[in-house]
Design an enzyme around this catalytic site. Sequence first.
Site, short mmCIF file in Angstrom:
data_model
loop_
_atom_site.label_atom_id
_atom_site.label_comp_id
_atom_site.label_asym_id
_atom_site.label_seq_id
_atom_site.Cartn_x
_atom_site.Cartn_y
_atom_site.Cartn_z
CB CYS A 208 36.40 -39.83 28.93
SG CYS A 208 36.64 -41.01 30.07
CB SER B 137 32.55 -38.53 32.34
OG SER B 137 32.81 -38.65 33.94
CB CYS B 138 38.32 -38.10 31.69
SG CYS B 138 38.57 -39.30 32.86
#
Lengths: 208, 227
Positions: free
Chosen positions: A109, A113-114
Amino acid sequence: MPHDHHDQSPHSLLPSEPALRVKALETILVEKGLIDPAALDAIIDLYERDIGPQIGAGLVARAWVDPHFRTALLTDADKVITELGHGGRQGEHVVVVENTPETHNLVVCTLCSCYPWPLLGIPPGWYKSDSYRARAVREPRAVLAEFGVALAAGTSVRVWDSTAEIRYLVLPMRPEGSAHMDEAALAGLVTRDSMIGTGLPLPVGADK
Amino acid sequence: MTRIHDMGGRFGDGPVPREEDETKTFTADWHGRALALTVAAGALGKWNIDASRHMRECLPPADYASFGYYEKWLAGLANLLVEHGLASADEIAAGRSSGPASDALRARRLDAARVEPALRSGGPSARTSTEDPAFAIGARVRTSRIAANRAQNGGHTRLPAYAAGRVGTIVLCHGAHVFPDSNAHFSGEAPQHLYTVSFAAGDLWHHAESADDEVRLDLWESYLEPA
């Protein structure tokens, strides 16, 4: 003297020590009746004890032994995950992508911070680092080499930059020589990194 | 120009840092506390995930670059609390509350018993739409020339700069999803069709590692035009 902080961004008013910043914010919100301290403990416990890469590893191992499950997982992961009770925050929409001899998948990501929390837990520090976010899209092979992953000649790299609310889980290739192993034993070979794409499953005989 | 968080493709970051013990969920106690506090405060419903992301992106670049991950979360949370009137700057500075929140807000507190059901149900972003998708799988599309929020100067967007103005191919159609460029600014969910678009590495980078590699991104319909 109140209202003398209006020129500063509120975050800069917090203590310099990060642990004290948490304490300050928690104290304010608890005193206001907006946070239940026991709820914070419950959130931490949930991700430290119950929700982690073992959940994703179970899905991968089952996909390795059950072709119908594998097809269902690759076709409509949300349906499978919901039926198994593994849905939830940061995993509301999941796509499972399969590694093959031709294609190696890698998830990043770049914008934040997916990460598929309900299947892998809280992302590790490196996944959230500037270096991984900056480099995984431009030089994935160099990043893979740092993680000790050498791809066979003829394998292309497919990087998934999770820019929306779709969360990606890599279905790694089943290790060679694992034909005799049952689902539970196979799950022991599935590392967290192999489901992000920065690793491969453990070789047979090297179970965690 | 995009904000500091938009770092895909950037040079100069060095090796990916690794922890000594990567089995730990939280490498410091305060990390878990920071995450839990952010999740629990979000449950009060005063902002959404897009607004929360945007608040972190809006940190001064020097802070964004020097803060650790959970420090960014804490900074974003402090700024959200003040922006949405849940705490004052004076309270943040003092580390103490000067008075209780309203009854209505206190009634929305996430109690311990509600934690697991709330986290296990999550908040889907898919929405039903009466609009037909403009693109089908296999369609060639070009992304917006400028990676920027069109309605808000410096606003939130999910088109990274490295993929702006590039031609790729639709490989997945996800149906309509909440549009972050609108939702982050409380201008409504404004759902749009969402697609996964595949780009050849050589169309993104002058010195791609391999011509056969690709990068796939999830992009909303308004970021795309036929190519």
